[in-house]
Design a protein around this motif. Structure first.
Motif, PDB file in Angstrom:
ATOM      1  N   ALA A  14     -65.309 -29.944 -35.548  1.00 50.35           N
ATOM      2  CA  ALA A  14     -64.002 -29.288 -35.448  1.00 50.35           C
ATOM      3  C   ALA A  14     -64.025 -28.286 -34.302  1.00 50.35           C
ATOM      4  CB  ALA A  14     -63.655 -28.614 -36.774  1.00 50.35           C
TER       5      ALA A  14
ATOM      6  N   GLN B 198     -68.658 -43.046 -30.643  1.00 45.82           N
ATOM      7  CA  GLN B 198     -67.962 -41.862 -30.145  1.00 45.82           C
ATOM      8  C   GLN B 198     -66.628 -42.317 -29.591  1.00 45.82           C
ATOM      9  OE1 GLN B 198     -71.025 -40.525 -27.414  1.00 45.82           O
ATOM     10  NE2 GLN B 198     -71.428 -38.791 -28.774  1.00 45.82           N
ATOM     11  N   VAL B 199     -65.594 -41.492 -29.819  1.00 45.60           N
ATOM     12  CA  VAL B 199     -64.261 -41.893 -29.359  1.00 45.60           C
ATOM     13  C   VAL B 199     -64.254 -41.984 -27.831  1.00 45.60           C
ATOM     14  CG1 VAL B 199     -61.869 -41.138 -29.192  1.00 45.60           C
ATOM     15  CG2 VAL B 199     -63.095 -40.979 -31.374  1.00 45.60           C
ATOM     16  N   ASP B 200     -64.844 -40.996 -27.211  1.00 41.90           N
ATOM     17  CA  ASP B 200     -64.834 -40.975 -25.753  1.00 41.90           C
ATOM     18  C   ASP B 200     -66.254 -40.712 -25.278  1.00 41.90           C
ATOM     19  OD1 ASP B 200     -64.525 -40.569 -23.112  1.00 41.90           O
ATOM     20  OD2 ASP B 200     -63.220 -38.807 -23.267  1.00 41.90           O
TER      21      ASP B 200
ATOM     22  N   PHE C  63     -60.892 -33.446 -42.260  1.00 40.73           N
ATOM     23  CA  PHE C  63     -61.887 -34.171 -43.050  1.00 40.73           C
ATOM     24  C   PHE C  63     -61.821 -33.665 -44.483  1.00 40.73           C
ATOM     25  CE2 PHE C  63     -63.549 -35.170 -38.905  1.00 40.73           C
ATOM     26  CZ  PHE C  63     -64.122 -36.415 -39.080  1.00 40.73           C
TER      27      PHE C  63
ATOM     28  N   GLU D  82     -58.059 -32.221 -30.536  1.00 37.19           N
ATOM     29  CA  GLU D  82     -57.535 -33.414 -29.836  1.00 37.19           C
ATOM     30  C   GLU D  82     -57.212 -34.607 -30.722  1.00 37.19           C
ATOM     31  OE1 GLU D  82     -61.577 -35.462 -28.149  1.00 37.19           O
ATOM     32  OE2 GLU D  82     -61.033 -33.486 -27.344  1.00 37.19           O
TER      33      GLU D  82
ATOM     34  N   ALA E   9     -72.149 -40.467 -39.119  1.00 42.78           N
ATOM     35  CA  ALA E   9     -72.804 -41.563 -39.861  1.00 42.78           C
ATOM     36  C   ALA E   9     -73.803 -40.969 -40.846  1.00 42.78           C
ATOM     37  CB  ALA E   9     -73.491 -42.511 -38.901  1.00 42.78           C
TER      38      ALA E   9
ATOM     39  N   THR F 239     -57.270 -32.849 -36.700  1.00 40.26           N
ATOM     40  CA  THR F 239     -58.008 -33.728 -37.601  1.00 40.26           C
ATOM     41  C   THR F 239     -58.337 -32.975 -38.882  1.00 40.26           C
ATOM     42  OG1 THR F 239     -59.008 -34.709 -35.658  1.00 40.26           O
ATOM     43  CG2 THR F 239     -60.098 -35.161 -37.750  1.00 40.26           C
TER      44      THR F 239
ATOM     45  N   PHE G 148     -64.333 -30.193 -30.771  1.00 43.63           N
ATOM     46  CA  PHE G 148     -63.191 -30.971 -30.267  1.00 43.63           C
ATOM     47  C   PHE G 148     -61.870 -30.197 -30.286  1.00 43.63           C
ATOM     48  CE2 PHE G 148     -66.344 -34.114 -31.649  1.00 43.63           C
ATOM     49  CZ  PHE G 148     -66.512 -34.797 -30.461  1.00 43.63           C
TER      50      PHE G 148
HETATM   51  P1  ADP Z   1     -71.087 -36.684 -32.051  1.00 47.78           P
HETATM   52  O1  ADP Z   1     -72.524 -36.419 -31.965  1.00 47.78           O
HETATM   53  O2  ADP Z   1     -70.546 -37.445 -30.862  1.00 47.78           O
HETATM   54  O3  ADP Z   1     -70.244 -35.497 -32.420  1.00 47.78           O
HETATM   55  P2  ADP Z   1     -70.248 -37.657 -34.662  1.00 47.78           P
HETATM   56  O4  ADP Z   1     -70.771 -38.813 -35.430  1.00 47.78           O
HETATM   57  O5  ADP Z   1     -70.351 -36.318 -35.282  1.00 47.78           O
HETATM   58  O6  ADP Z   1     -70.978 -37.728 -33.256  1.00 47.78           O
HETATM   59  O7  ADP Z   1     -68.750 -37.971 -34.305  1.00 47.78           O
HETATM   60  C1  ADP Z   1     -68.406 -39.203 -33.807  1.00 47.78           C
HETATM   61  C2  ADP Z   1     -67.148 -39.130 -32.943  1.00 47.78           C
HETATM   62  O8  ADP Z   1     -66.017 -38.875 -33.788  1.00 47.78           O
HETATM   63  C3  ADP Z   1     -67.158 -37.989 -31.968  1.00 47.78           C
HETATM   64  O9  ADP Z   1     -67.814 -38.346 -30.772  1.00 47.78           O
HETATM   65  C4  ADP Z   1     -65.673 -37.753 -31.747  1.00 47.78           C
HETATM   66  O10 ADP Z   1     -65.190 -38.687 -30.808  1.00 47.78           O
HETATM   67  C5  ADP Z   1     -65.052 -38.083 -33.106  1.00 47.78           C
HETATM   68  N1  ADP Z   1     -64.782 -36.853 -33.893  1.00 47.78           N
HETATM   69  C6  ADP Z   1     -65.509 -36.382 -34.932  1.00 47.78           C
HETATM   70  N2  ADP Z   1     -64.937 -35.248 -35.435  1.00 47.78           N
HETATM   71  C7  ADP Z   1     -63.826 -35.014 -34.687  1.00 47.78           C
HETATM   72  C8  ADP Z   1     -62.805 -33.984 -34.714  1.00 47.78           C
HETATM   73  N3  ADP Z   1     -62.807 -32.956 -35.590  1.00 47.78           N
HETATM   74  N4  ADP Z   1     -61.810 -34.053 -33.773  1.00 47.78           N
HETATM   75  C9  ADP Z   1     -61.790 -35.081 -32.872  1.00 47.78           C
HETATM   76  N5  ADP Z   1     -62.718 -36.064 -32.804  1.00 47.78           N
HETATM   77  C10 ADP Z   1     -63.724 -36.044 -33.704  1.00 47.78           C
END
Ligand code: ADP
Length: 607
Positions: free
Chosen positions: A492, A543-545, A585, A527, A560, A583, A495
């Protein structure tokens, strides 16, 4: 007026009406199987009867000759149509090409021409005089060569039709023999009648041939429309029965074998006589199979049989009951479909899957060991960097402190990554275990917030807290709970820029069978996550990006691992997100972890 009442007219008239009705009926049902090839035969018979009946009612020679000649339209049509019907019925329709048809029609057309021109030549009739002296007029005539040619041609076609039927009869199993014999009897009636007529010089008052062909027509009609004789397409069925690779047995209600197909004879190499025998005698190699299914009327199941050469074969067994026309149970149809190749493929696939799983476990075990081995020297690097930093300040080497702290930061980062790889490897290898203890949730939350707070501030975010957890005690794996919360809050913070992060926690007492639990809600105004990624972010390495990794680090393993830990503890986790808005959770953890769960079973895989 040359019309004179003749009782023959009534007989033939009735026959004509019957014939016409069958023709009309067949025309209306022309889309039924087998009806089309039957139509020309019935049309020929009808024309023949009509002209024959009309002729019988007239005394005038010219009128009678006209209708006599008209009869030939039917006379030439019937043998050809009969031949075509039997050929189609016995499965030879492919051979009836256009060329073949044109050749077949040369003779009938020639005969029609010769008949209608016969007063100018003697090719068909040498002479033909109407004898009216005996009251009922009778043709006195002598056939010409064309008449005999036509007779031979017609009989050749009729005989060929009969031969085709006999061949079909021989090939057929008992099921169809009765049906074909109906047709054969039908075929023989006009034969005998015509021989009698010709033997008597062809000049009796009544020509029985069209009447006997009507009998044939009626039998076929009864077969087609009454019994679905052709509709069932016995020959086609016969072919299936004969050619199919599946083993087929037909049993009567006493479990005696009525019929088997060639596949049966080929596979079940039995020396005993088959038909009429009790099934247990024929299948004596498999007494268990026979006894197991003796009283089973309906089943679809997979079975295994040992063949004589000792190999195992797998079959899909299907048994279905058979009923006669009066819906009385009359036996069973047993089919065995060989699924051995399928089973072999299945087993090969299982073996390769097991091999792949074993390889995957070996990989995970290797990674787990390696990560562990890497951590030990890293701990030394981190420890000595800290020590040298302190000593440098004391010894007056402050100018190297920034370099030393860079070493320390990098080493810590590397340590986190190795830690995550170690965790996911252990989970995949099924070696991750829970270390349970009683602890205070409030302490955990304080630790988590302390750890994350610098990152929250660094990104210009604000943290809102709403924590209502009463006594706040938990019995679970403290480190894992901490790790989940650090990951969710850390994400949180990571991002979200200059926004808000809120942490809501409340205690939910046991209700409706569920035990006491804590509900966590971690929201941000960052985001957000695109819809198509929502399903995969809980999978490893997603990862999203990915360009973000280069900027902010991270392995795509955090969620994961958190998801797996959550499952191990017996909790639930899900996410809601709007791209560009933020976002949330949701995490639910039991206050007291019940049975220990091992990891590795439900791990979603990447991709
Ligand atoms: P990372 O080590 O990349 O943070 P995570 O498994 O924790 O790996 O998260 C996987 C992906 O999920 C992140 O790379 C991001 O793209 C997305 N993500 C996780 N939490 C958020 C959030 N709060 N806001 C936006 N994107 C998120």
């Amino acid at each position: 007026m040359n019309w004179q009442f003749n009782p023959l007219v009534i007989v033939i008239g009735i026959a004509f009406l019957i014939s016409l009705s069958v023709l009309v009926y067949a025309w209306r049902r022309r889309n039924s199987h087998g009806a089309r090839p039957f139509l020309p035969l019935m049309l020929g018979i009808t024309i023949w009867l009509l002209s024959n009946g009309i002729e019988a009612g007239f005394t005038n020679e010219t009128t009678r000759l006209f209708w006599n000649n008209m009869q030939y339209l039917g006379i030439v049509m019937v043998p050809t149509a009969w031949f075509l019907f039997t050929a189609i019925y016995t499965g030879h329709s492919k051979r009836i090409t256009k060329k073949f048809l044109s050749l077949l029609f040369i003779e009938p057309i020639t005969i029609i021409i010769l008949v209608w021109t016969s007063q100018w030549h003697q090719i068909f009739r040498q002479y033909m005089i109407l004898n009216t002296t005996g009251g009922t007029p009778i043709w006195e005539w002598a056939p010409g060569p064309a008449f005999w040619v036509h007779t031979i041609y017609s009989y050749t076609l009729l005989i060929t039709g009969v031969i085709l039927l006999i061949q079909a009869y021989m090939r057929s199993s008992r099921l169809y023999k009765r049906q074909i014999s109906v047709l054969l009897v039908g075929a023989l009636v006009p034969w005998i009648a015509n021989i009698v007529f010709i033997a008597r010089g062809g000049s009796s008052t009544i020509d029985p041939t069209p009447l006997s062909f009507l009998a044939t027509g009626l039998m076929i009609a009864w077969g087609i429309f009454g019994f679905g004789l052709v509709e069932i397409a016995p020959i086609a069925r016969e072919r299936v029965f004969e050619k199919i690779n599946d083993i087929i047995l037909i049993l009567d209600d006493q479990n005696r074998i009525i019929d088997v197909n060639p596949a049966f004879r080929q596979r079940i190499k039995s020396n005993v006589r088959i038909t009429g025998q009790p099934v247990e005698n024929v299948l004596e190699q498999w007494p268990d199979l026979v006894s197991k299914f003796t009283n089973v009327n309906h089943i679809e199941t997979a079975i295994s049989l040992m063949t004589e050469d000792g190999t195992e074969k797998h079959y899909q067994l299907s048994i279905s009951p058979l009923y006669d026309a009066k819906e009385r149970y009359s036996g069973r149809l047993v089919m065995l479909h060989d699924i051995t190749p399928l089973k072999e493929t299945e087993s090969r696939l299982r073996q390769s899957r097991e091999a792949a799983e074993a390889a995957n476990q070996a990989k995970s075990a290797f990674l787990a060991t390696m990560s562990h081995e890497l951590r030990t020297p890293l701990a030394a690097i981190i420890g000595y960097s800290e020590l040298i930093t302190e000593k440098s300040k004391v010894w007056g080497y402050e100018n190297i402190v920034p370099y030393l702290s860079q070493i320390e930061t990098a080493a810590r980062h590397l340590n986190t990554i190795i830690g995550e790889i170690l965790d996911i490897s252990k989970i995949e290898a099924g070696r991750m275990e829970l270390i349970k203890s009683d602890f205070s949730l409030q302490d955990v939350l304080d630790d988590v917030i302390n750890t994350i707070y610098p990152l929250i501030e660094k990104n210009g975010n604000q943290l809102l807290q709403n924590i209502q957890i009463q006594s706040g005690t938990m019995y679970a794996d403290k480190t894992k709970v901490q790790q989940i919360l650090i990951n969710l809050l850390g994400n949180a913070a990571k991002f979200t820029k200059n926004g808000q992060i809120s942490l809501d926690v409340h205690y939910q007492p046991a209700n409706n069978g569920s035990s006491d639990s804590y509900h966590f809600k971690i929201s941000d105004t960052g985001e957000g996550i695109p819809n198509e990624k929502m399903d995969v972010i809980f999978k490893p390495f997603v990862q999203v990006d990915s360009s973000y990794t280069r900027k902010h680090g991270g392995t795509g393993l955090g969620l994961a691992i958190s998801y797996q830990f959550c499952q191990m503890i017996g909790g639930e986790m899900h996410v809601e997100s709007t791209l560009g808005q933020g976002t949330t959770f949701y995490l639910t953890l039991p206050a007291k972890v019940a049975n220990e769960q091992k990891s590795g079973d439900k791990l979603p895989t990447a991709g």
